[in-house]
Design a protein around this motif. Structure first.
Motif, PDB file in Angstrom:
ATOM      1  N   MET A  38     -18.731  14.457   8.354  1.00 37.43           N
ATOM      2  CA  MET A  38     -17.437  13.783   8.286  1.00 37.43           C
ATOM      3  C   MET A  38     -16.992  13.241   9.642  1.00 37.43           C
ATOM      4  O   MET A  38     -16.293  12.228   9.710  1.00 37.43           O
ATOM      5  CB  MET A  38     -16.384  14.741   7.729  1.00 37.43           C
ATOM      6  N   ARG A  39     -17.374  13.884  10.732  1.00 35.32           N
ATOM      7  CA  ARG A  39     -16.958  13.434  12.068  1.00 35.32           C
ATOM      8  C   ARG A  39     -17.484  12.048  12.377  1.00 35.32           C
ATOM      9  O   ARG A  39     -16.783  11.214  12.972  1.00 35.32           O
ATOM     10  CB  ARG A  39     -17.431  14.442  13.120  1.00 35.32           C
ATOM     11  N   THR A  40     -18.731  11.793  12.019  1.00 40.67           N
ATOM     12  CA  THR A  40     -19.367  10.518  12.338  1.00 40.67           C
ATOM     13  C   THR A  40     -19.430   9.559  11.159  1.00 40.67           C
ATOM     14  O   THR A  40     -19.634   8.355  11.345  1.00 40.67           O
ATOM     15  CB  THR A  40     -20.800  10.762  12.839  1.00 40.67           C
ATOM     16  N   GLY A  41     -19.282  10.106   9.945  1.00 41.45           N
ATOM     17  CA  GLY A  41     -19.417   9.281   8.757  1.00 41.45           C
ATOM     18  C   GLY A  41     -20.855   8.967   8.406  1.00 41.45           C
ATOM     19  O   GLY A  41     -21.122   8.184   7.490  1.00 41.45           O
ATOM     20  N   LYS A  42     -21.800   9.582   9.126  1.00 40.61           N
ATOM     21  CA  LYS A  42     -23.214   9.297   8.894  1.00 40.61           C
ATOM     22  C   LYS A  42     -23.818  10.273   7.894  1.00 40.61           C
ATOM     23  O   LYS A  42     -23.356  11.405   7.754  1.00 40.61           O
ATOM     24  CB  LYS A  42     -23.984   9.362  10.214  1.00 40.61           C
TER      25      LYS A  42
END
Length: 571
Positions: A366-370
């Protein structure tokens, strides 16, 4: 899907009670039965109270291992099953938390063995955010010690239920009444005895089980199993008096005093962290351990709801995620590099908070969306790993990765937007400058510091103006371990030199312009940690105070998590 949504006063609190529809049969499949089978707990204690030995015996009695190792001295040739790092084997101490899973009485038990040494308290604090209960081990000769007090305070802040095991009753120890009094006085937690010792040291006769009204007779020996101990009904007092005499009479008297002075057992108070059941025994002799294992199944809670947050229109929204919610979610509470020296891998330990994991499912950081694409997903039995076929809330699963995951990251299946909070990163109190002995090993040093910083073994700061890297620690032993690991795991031989810095604060600002002005005013004090979060380095507490007075719109955070939340709101 069936969902219930509600709101709570100050914050929007969203939670779902979900069941998955099985399209092939048209029936609803709930995860509740599986989550209620889970028990996830940490073992905590002061160093040398017998924590790692007790871990071994719990694994032994559950059938997870066949032979338990022992930690007898720093030079012991054998080492505990849960201690895998080379320096742990040499010193006979635990310097990193370990994760183990076992099956007992049709319950899946996730056990986390934590470092006892205060210098590694950060690792222990993070582990305590991933469990639903704790097993506190107390040395019966020493009582409540310094590290125990600190760890219990963390448990109390989170209302974590605590089970107490008073260890080493086969030695000359303190009176059990004194120990209970000290636990209640020092830890502020009423005790309810579940077992009671008969004698101590050479005259230790066994324990009276207040739950079953039997006495289990003690026999020394590290190879004994539960069925090897003789059990006598408490109703047969004549036989017990004849066999144990004065020791049994004294035990009955003190037991009556203890039960009379103790509150009535209240399971709800225990689950709220307001009461602790107490067990006595000798871990090294396998005695009193089965009672603890049964208590973990009978008394300890199954996975509970967990608080998460997200930012909507720059406002924090709090969401209570239930363990049987349909969507998969979990939080990375530990990252460990080089558990398998042959493969130089890194494992992200994820505490599942909701849903079900199955092989091949899509995962998102979730932090990077990757998207997260682990090379393997495993559960742990110390050094042994097994591929995960399925896992539910409460389970600890390990994602083998090549980077892209940090401590505190939330992992989901991509269907929900949330971020779990509460993973602590404390501002370090000790600093050292890293000097590489062989400049040709710069690449290895950078890789080692990056990975050790990401896993939380130590805090690594990279000065914005360049120059040697800085290590920040809570305790001196952290420096020794990192120096040892850099040489052994990365072939980077370093020496550590004293630093002028004595503290750090993570910083945020209301606007980028204000932050740029501050950075230009203190360029030599700016550094970034392993998560690329900006920090202000200080030489005394007055530095922060003066900087705050000069720049009132700059926010100084003693916890990195607070800086992260502030950045979320700003963005």
């Amino acid at each position: 899907m069936r969902c219930i949504t509600w709101q709570d006063g100050t914050h929007r609190v969203l939670s779902r009670v979900c069941a998955r529809s099985d399209s092939s049969s048209g029936t609803l499949v709930s995860y509740t039965a599986e989550t209620r089978r889970r028990r996830t707990f940490a073992i905590i204690s002061h160093p040398d109270a017998g924590k790692t030995t007790l871990t071994e015996k719990l694994l032994l009695f559950s059938g997870a291992i066949q032979i338990a190792g022992s930690v007898k001295a720093r030079k012991a040739s054998r080492h505990a099953t849960s201690d895998w790092m080379e320096i742990e084997k040499q010193r006979g101490i635990s310097v990193a938390s370990s994760v183990m899973q076992m099956l007992y009485r049709d319950h899946v038990i996730n056990l986390l063995d934590t470092p006892g040494h205060k210098d590694f308290s950060e690792d222990t604090y993070r582990v305590l955010t991933a469990v639903d209960s704790a097993l506190m081990v107390i040395d019966a000769a020493n009582g409540v010690e310094a590290q125990t007090r600190r760890l219990i305070e963390v448990c109390r802040q989170r209302d974590t239920p605590v089970i107490t095991f008073v260890n080493k009753m086969d030695r000359e120890v303190r009176d059990p009444l004194d120990i209970l009094d000290e636990v209640e006085r020092e830890l502020g937690m009423p005790c309810v005895p579940m077992t009671w010792p008969v004698g101590q040291g050479k005259s230790f006769g066994g324990i009276i089980n207040l739950r079953t009204h039997n006495m289990t007779v003690f026999e020394s020996g590290s190879d004994r199993r539960p069925q090897d101990f003789d059990t006598v009904p408490l109703s047969d007092q004549g036989a017990l008096l004849q066999r144990f005499g004065h020791e049994f009479e004294t035990a009955l008297g003190s037991m009556e005093l203890a039960t009379g002075a103790s509150p009535t057992w209240d399971h709800g108070a225990f689950l709220a962290g307001k009461q602790t059941p107490v067990f006595f025994g000798s871990g090294v002799n396998n005695f009193g351990v089965m009672e603890v294992l049964d208590a973990l199944v009978d008394l300890a809670p199954s996975p509970q709801s967990r608080t998460s947050s997200c930012v909507v229109n720059r406002q924090p929204v709090v969401r209570e995620v239930q363990p049987d919610d349909e969507a998969f979610s979990g939080v990375v509470f530990k990252v460990q590099a080089n558990m398998d020296p042959s493969h130089r891998d890194r494992i992200a330990f994820v505490r599942m908070a909701s849903g079900k994991y199955t092989p091949g499912m899509k995962l998102k950081v979730m932090r990077t969306g990757k998207e997260l694409r682990p090379t393997s997903v495993v559960t742990f039995m110390s050094q042994r790993r097994e591929a995960v076929e399925e896992a539910y809330a409460g389970d600890i699963v390990g994602f083998t990765t090549h980077g892209g995951v940090q401590l505190g990251d939330t992992i989901t299946d991509g269907t929900i937007n949330l971020q779990y909070t509460g993973l602590p990163f404390f501002a370090p109190e000790l600093f050292m400058t890293v000097v590489l002995r062989n400049p040709l090993r710069t690449k290895q040093l950078q890789q080692g510091l990056a990975q050790l910083g990401e896993e939380g073994a130590i805090q690594v700061f990279r000065p914005e103006m360049g120059g040697n890297m800085l290590l920040g620690a809570v305790g001196q032993l952290q420096f020794e371990v990192v120096q040892h690991r850099l040489k052994g795991e990365y072939d980077a031989d370093i020496r550590l030199e004293s630093s002028q810095y004595t503290g750090a604060r993570w910083i945020t600002a209301d606007t980028q312009a204000e932050l740029t002005t501050f950075m230009n005013a203190y360029p030599a004090r700016m550094a970034r940690d392993a998560a690329d979060t900006l920090a202000y380095l200080c030489t005394s507490p007055y530095d922060v105070r003066l900087a705050q007075e000069r720049f009132p719109k700059i926010h100084f955070h003693p916890l990195r998590e607070h800086a992260g939340l502030a950045l979320q709101s700003a963005n």
